[in-house]
Design a protein around this motif. Sequence first.
Motif, PDB file in Angstrom:
ATOM      1  N   LEU A  36       0.836  -1.191   0.000  1.00  0.00           N
ATOM      2  CA  LEU A  36       0.000   0.000   0.000  1.00  0.00           C
ATOM      3  C   LEU A  36       0.871   1.242   0.000  1.00  0.00           C
ATOM      4  CD1 LEU A  36      -2.441  -1.399   2.684  1.00  0.00           C
ATOM      5  CD2 LEU A  36      -2.910  -1.204   0.248  1.00  0.00           C
ATOM      6  N   VAL A  37       0.330   2.310  -0.588  1.00  0.00           N
ATOM      7  CA  VAL A  37       1.099   3.540  -0.770  1.00  0.00           C
ATOM      8  C   VAL A  37       1.284   4.278   0.555  1.00  0.00           C
ATOM      9  CG1 VAL A  37       1.157   5.773  -1.925  1.00  0.00           C
ATOM     10  CG2 VAL A  37       0.344   3.755  -3.162  1.00  0.00           C
ATOM     11  N   LEU A  38       0.218   4.352   1.359  1.00  0.00           N
ATOM     12  CA  LEU A  38       0.261   5.091   2.615  1.00  0.00           C
ATOM     13  C   LEU A  38       0.220   4.133   3.808  1.00  0.00           C
ATOM     14  CD1 LEU A  38      -2.313   7.886   1.724  1.00  0.00           C
ATOM     15  CD2 LEU A  38       0.176   8.027   1.618  1.00  0.00           C
ATOM     16  N   PRO A  39       0.950   4.437   4.878  1.00  0.00           N
ATOM     17  CA  PRO A  39       0.937   3.545   6.051  1.00  0.00           C
ATOM     18  C   PRO A  39      -0.440   3.393   6.668  1.00  0.00           C
ATOM     19  CG  PRO A  39       2.083   5.605   6.543  1.00  0.00           C
ATOM     20  CD  PRO A  39       1.877   5.564   5.062  1.00  0.00           C
ATOM     21  N   VAL A  40      -1.251   4.452   6.640  1.00  0.00           N
ATOM     22  CA  VAL A  40      -2.574   4.370   7.254  1.00  0.00           C
ATOM     23  C   VAL A  40      -3.465   3.379   6.514  1.00  0.00           C
ATOM     24  CG1 VAL A  40      -3.675   6.230   5.926  1.00  0.00           C
ATOM     25  CG2 VAL A  40      -4.380   5.794   8.312  1.00  0.00           C
ATOM     26  N   GLN A  41      -3.193   3.126   5.225  1.00  0.00           N
ATOM     27  CA  GLN A  41      -3.939   2.110   4.495  1.00  0.00           C
ATOM     28  C   GLN A  41      -3.656   0.727   5.077  1.00  0.00           C
ATOM     29  OE1 GLN A  41      -2.384   3.579   0.542  1.00  0.00           O
ATOM     30  NE2 GLN A  41      -4.493   3.166  -0.085  1.00  0.00           N
ATOM     31  N   GLY A  42      -2.398   0.477   5.405  1.00  0.00           N
ATOM     32  CA  GLY A  42      -2.051  -0.789   6.050  1.00  0.00           C
ATOM     33  C   GLY A  42      -2.696  -0.924   7.413  1.00  0.00           C
ATOM     34  N   ILE A  43      -2.804   0.185   8.126  1.00  0.00           N
ATOM     35  CA  ILE A  43      -3.425   0.174   9.448  1.00  0.00           C
ATOM     36  C   ILE A  43      -4.895  -0.204   9.353  1.00  0.00           C
ATOM     37  CG2 ILE A  43      -4.189   1.677  11.335  1.00  0.00           C
ATOM     38  CD1 ILE A  43      -1.288   0.807  11.557  1.00  0.00           C
ATOM     39  N   LEU A  74      -2.849   4.204  17.076  1.00  0.00           N
ATOM     40  CA  LEU A  74      -3.988   4.043  17.972  1.00  0.00           C
ATOM     41  C   LEU A  74      -5.186   4.667  17.281  1.00  0.00           C
ATOM     42  CD1 LEU A  74      -5.076   3.215  20.804  1.00  0.00           C
ATOM     43  CD2 LEU A  74      -4.561   5.562  21.532  1.00  0.00           C
ATOM     44  N   THR A  75      -6.238   3.891  17.081  1.00  0.00           N
ATOM     45  CA  THR A  75      -7.441   4.391  16.425  1.00  0.00           C
ATOM     46  C   THR A  75      -8.644   4.125  17.313  1.00  0.00           C
ATOM     47  OG1 THR A  75      -8.032   2.352  15.225  1.00  0.00           O
ATOM     48  CG2 THR A  75      -6.405   3.806  14.197  1.00  0.00           C
ATOM     49  N   GLY A  76      -9.712   4.894  17.111  1.00  0.00           N
ATOM     50  CA  GLY A  76     -10.880   4.709  17.950  1.00  0.00           C
ATOM     51  C   GLY A  76     -12.170   5.135  17.279  1.00  0.00           C
ATOM     52  N   SER A  77     -13.254   4.583  17.768  1.00  0.00           N
ATOM     53  CA  SER A  77     -14.602   4.967  17.343  1.00  0.00           C
ATOM     54  C   SER A  77     -15.486   4.919  18.584  1.00  0.00           C
ATOM     55  CB  SER A  77     -15.130   4.008  16.267  1.00  0.00           C
ATOM     56  OG  SER A  77     -15.317   2.701  16.809  1.00  0.00           O
ATOM     57  N   GLU A  78     -16.764   5.107  18.402  1.00  0.00           N
ATOM     58  CA  GLU A  78     -17.686   5.058  19.538  1.00  0.00           C
ATOM     59  C   GLU A  78     -17.713   3.657  20.162  1.00  0.00           C
ATOM     60  OE1 GLU A  78     -22.451   5.797  20.529  1.00  0.00           O
ATOM     61  OE2 GLU A  78     -21.619   6.313  18.558  1.00  0.00           O
ATOM     62  N   ALA A  80     -15.267   1.023  19.583  1.00  0.00           N
ATOM     63  CA  ALA A  80     -14.025   0.243  19.676  1.00  0.00           C
ATOM     64  C   ALA A  80     -12.805   1.148  19.793  1.00  0.00           C
ATOM     65  CB  ALA A  80     -13.877  -0.667  18.455  1.00  0.00           C
ATOM     66  N   THR A  81     -11.760   0.575  20.388  1.00  0.00           N
ATOM     67  CA  THR A  81     -10.429   1.194  20.435  1.00  0.00           C
ATOM     68  C   THR A  81      -9.443   0.139  19.940  1.00  0.00           C
ATOM     69  OG1 THR A  81     -11.023   2.581  22.322  1.00  0.00           O
ATOM     70  CG2 THR A  81      -8.678   2.269  21.891  1.00  0.00           C
ATOM     71  N   VAL A  82      -8.602   0.523  18.980  1.00  0.00           N
ATOM     72  CA  VAL A  82      -7.726  -0.450  18.325  1.00  0.00           C
ATOM     73  C   VAL A  82      -6.292   0.081  18.272  1.00  0.00           C
ATOM     74  CG1 VAL A  82      -7.361  -1.883  16.282  1.00  0.00           C
ATOM     75  CG2 VAL A  82      -9.676  -1.106  16.854  1.00  0.00           C
ATOM     76  N   LEU A  83      -5.344  -0.790  18.618  1.00  0.00           N
ATOM     77  CA  LEU A  83      -3.938  -0.501  18.375  1.00  0.00           C
ATOM     78  C   LEU A  83      -3.464  -1.471  17.301  1.00  0.00           C
ATOM     79  CD1 LEU A  83      -1.421   1.151  19.163  1.00  0.00           C
ATOM     80  CD2 LEU A  83      -0.802  -0.721  20.700  1.00  0.00           C
ATOM     81  N   ALA A  84      -2.977  -0.938  16.195  1.00  0.00           N
ATOM     82  CA  ALA A  84      -2.550  -1.772  15.069  1.00  0.00           C
ATOM     83  C   ALA A  84      -1.209  -1.273  14.549  1.00  0.00           C
ATOM     84  CB  ALA A  84      -3.594  -1.749  13.957  1.00  0.00           C
ATOM     85  N   ASP A  85      -0.541  -2.140  13.778  1.00  0.00           N
ATOM     86  CA  ASP A  85       0.747  -1.746  13.220  1.00  0.00           C
ATOM     87  C   ASP A  85       0.809  -2.059  11.737  1.00  0.00           C
ATOM     88  OD1 ASP A  85       2.499  -4.446  12.819  1.00  0.00           O
ATOM     89  OD2 ASP A  85       1.256  -4.642  14.608  1.00  0.00           O
ATOM     90  N   THR A  86       1.730  -1.409  11.061  1.00  0.00           N
ATOM     91  CA  THR A  86       1.980  -1.627   9.642  1.00  0.00           C
ATOM     92  C   THR A  86       3.485  -1.564   9.417  1.00  0.00           C
ATOM     93  OG1 THR A  86       1.508  -0.846   7.390  1.00  0.00           O
ATOM     94  CG2 THR A  86       1.717   0.827   9.087  1.00  0.00           C
ATOM     95  N   SER A  87       3.971  -2.311   8.440  1.00  0.00           N
ATOM     96  CA  SER A  87       5.406  -2.360   8.165  1.00  0.00           C
ATOM     97  C   SER A  87       5.666  -2.059   6.696  1.00  0.00           C
ATOM     98  CB  SER A  87       5.984  -3.741   8.516  1.00  0.00           C
ATOM     99  OG  SER A  87       5.845  -4.002   9.892  1.00  0.00           O
ATOM    100  N   SER A  95      -0.215  -4.561   5.976  1.00  0.00           N
ATOM    101  CA  SER A  95      -0.993  -4.636   7.216  1.00  0.00           C
ATOM    102  C   SER A  95      -0.336  -5.585   8.205  1.00  0.00           C
ATOM    103  CB  SER A  95      -2.421  -5.115   6.914  1.00  0.00           C
ATOM    104  OG  SER A  95      -3.088  -4.190   6.082  1.00  0.00           O
ATOM    105  N   GLY A  96      -0.299  -5.173   9.467  1.00  0.00           N
ATOM    106  CA  GLY A  96       0.297  -5.995  10.501  1.00  0.00           C
ATOM    107  C   GLY A  96      -0.747  -6.643  11.384  1.00  0.00           C
ATOM    108  N   PHE A  97      -0.548  -6.543  12.692  1.00  0.00           N
ATOM    109  CA  PHE A  97      -1.445  -7.161  13.654  1.00  0.00           C
ATOM    110  C   PHE A  97      -2.194  -6.075  14.429  1.00  0.00           C
ATOM    111  CE2 PHE A  97       2.047 -10.054  12.855  1.00  0.00           C
ATOM    112  CZ  PHE A  97       1.403 -11.261  12.645  1.00  0.00           C
ATOM    113  N   GLU A  98      -3.223  -6.500  15.158  1.00  0.00           N
ATOM    114  CA  GLU A  98      -4.025  -5.527  15.910  1.00  0.00           C
ATOM    115  C   GLU A  98      -4.478  -6.118  17.229  1.00  0.00           C
ATOM    116  OE1 GLU A  98      -7.404  -6.388  16.453  1.00  0.00           O
ATOM    117  OE2 GLU A  98      -7.047  -8.233  15.317  1.00  0.00           O
TER     118      GLU A  98
END
Length: 220
Positions: A36-43, A74-78, A80-87, A95-98
């Motif tokens: 993916l072009v942008l890291p946030v896409q992998g996230i 670290l991402t969040g919504s009403e 859920a709260t998610v910690l994910a990684d991308t390499s 996309s990594g793990f979450e």
Amino acid sequence: MKKPKTLSTRKKAALRRLVRMAVVLVLAWQFFHVGLVLPVQGIYGAVERGGATGTRVIAREWNPDFRVTQLFYLTGSEEATVLADTSLGLFGWESGFECTLDCTAGTPLYVGERSMTRQGRNQALHYYFGRVDDPEIASVAVSIQMETYENGQMQRREIKRLEVPELLERSGYRYFLVHRLREVQEDSDGIVRAVVITRDSSGREIGQLEIQQGSYSSYG
């Protein structure tokens, strides 16, 4: 007067084919989430695998002492709260793990841990994160505790305390994120527990919650 050099028809056709192949390859990478072009896409690819939707970025961390090519979000919504990684790989961001926290139970505090090890470097990286829904909680810290057993009796002692500098506010919710980088053999004397300590605006401790939910991965 010399005529300007131009590409032959055959070379132009070959160049067009190469461009088309490159475009198709990039689109395939994007579609299959291979690169993916942008890291946030992998996230967001990792976040979706955990079942969360509609999350927004709260914070981003880079820990080059552990892995130079890895980013944590670290991402969040009403709900859920998610910690994910991308390499960053050969073909782009992957996309990594979450670790996903379900925040629909109506509890005052949601906490989780994302842990990783690098066997080749004898390193372990721990991220502690969560969402704070109790308005009385003004600050938090993470107490790293060693649990041992002696003569059948369980004993605990604090080996490190991680102070959260500030709670991160986004869309009416408050979050925290803190990490610990250590050597793998550093905590080999017993079982390590992580406990979130909450305090009010005066600094008085008002509660403790041991982290029970988490995810783990290992790298070479």
